[in-house]
Motif scaffolding. Structure first.
Motif: not given
Length: 166
Positions: A40-63
């Motif tokens: 697994f490329r670390p740079s790709v893992q970073n992209d994965l982590n970024t997307e996961l955080l965006k998904l979490f933020q979406d969950v919070i916004k939508k309550k």
């Protein structure tokens, strides 16, 4: 003295291609296949982590609420998205990834894919995801405490003032 070459971009690219070229092919019961990255490329893992955080933020916004099982399911789907040849275009939200997980699991694709990953790479990815979740959780706890404190000040304005002792 030996002739040592200076490090170059072409040398780095060559090493990079060598390190991350290995893939394992999984053929499924229906004759379809998927290629799985063995490293697994670390740079790709970073992209994965970024997307996961965006998904979490979406969950919070939508309550909305997300339990540990759902977070794990979404994390696995993101690992599959970023480290396999499966094309995943329609999944944009946390619930889209939950639906994807259910479809992959219900149709007996999940276990062969997960078992094809190099265990140490899968563990490193999950550790990285868990670190992100831990930091995100701490940040959310801090924000919640700040909101509670501000509400208590609004409800009892005198509580926030430091009073001098006489």
């Amino acid at each position: 003295m030996s002739n040592v070459k200076n490090l170059s971009l072409s040398h780095l690219k060559k090493q990079d291609a060598e390190k991350y070229k290995e893939k394992k092919q999984v053929v499924f019961h229906d004759g379809t296949k998927v290629d799985v990255d063995m490293a697994f490329r670390p740079s790709v893992q970073n992209d994965l982590n970024t997307e996961l955080l965006k998904l979490f933020q979406d969950v919070i916004k939508k309550k909305e609420k997300a339990d540990g099982g759902e977070i794990t399911a979404v994390a696995l789907c993101l690992i599959i998205k970023y480290f396999t040849s499966i094309e995943i275009k329609g999944a944009k939200t946390f619930n889209d990834y939950i639906e994807m997980y259910n479809i992959i699991e219900d149709n007996e694709y999940l276990q062969p894919i997960v078992q094809a990953f190099e265990p140490s790479e899968l563990q490193k990815s999950m550790d990285s995801i868990n670190n992100i979740i831990g930091r995100w959780t701490k940040d959310m706890e801090r924000v919640i405490e700040e909101v509670k404190f501000k509400r208590s000040l609004e409800e009892n304005p005198s509580d926030g003032n430091i009073q001098e002792l006489e």
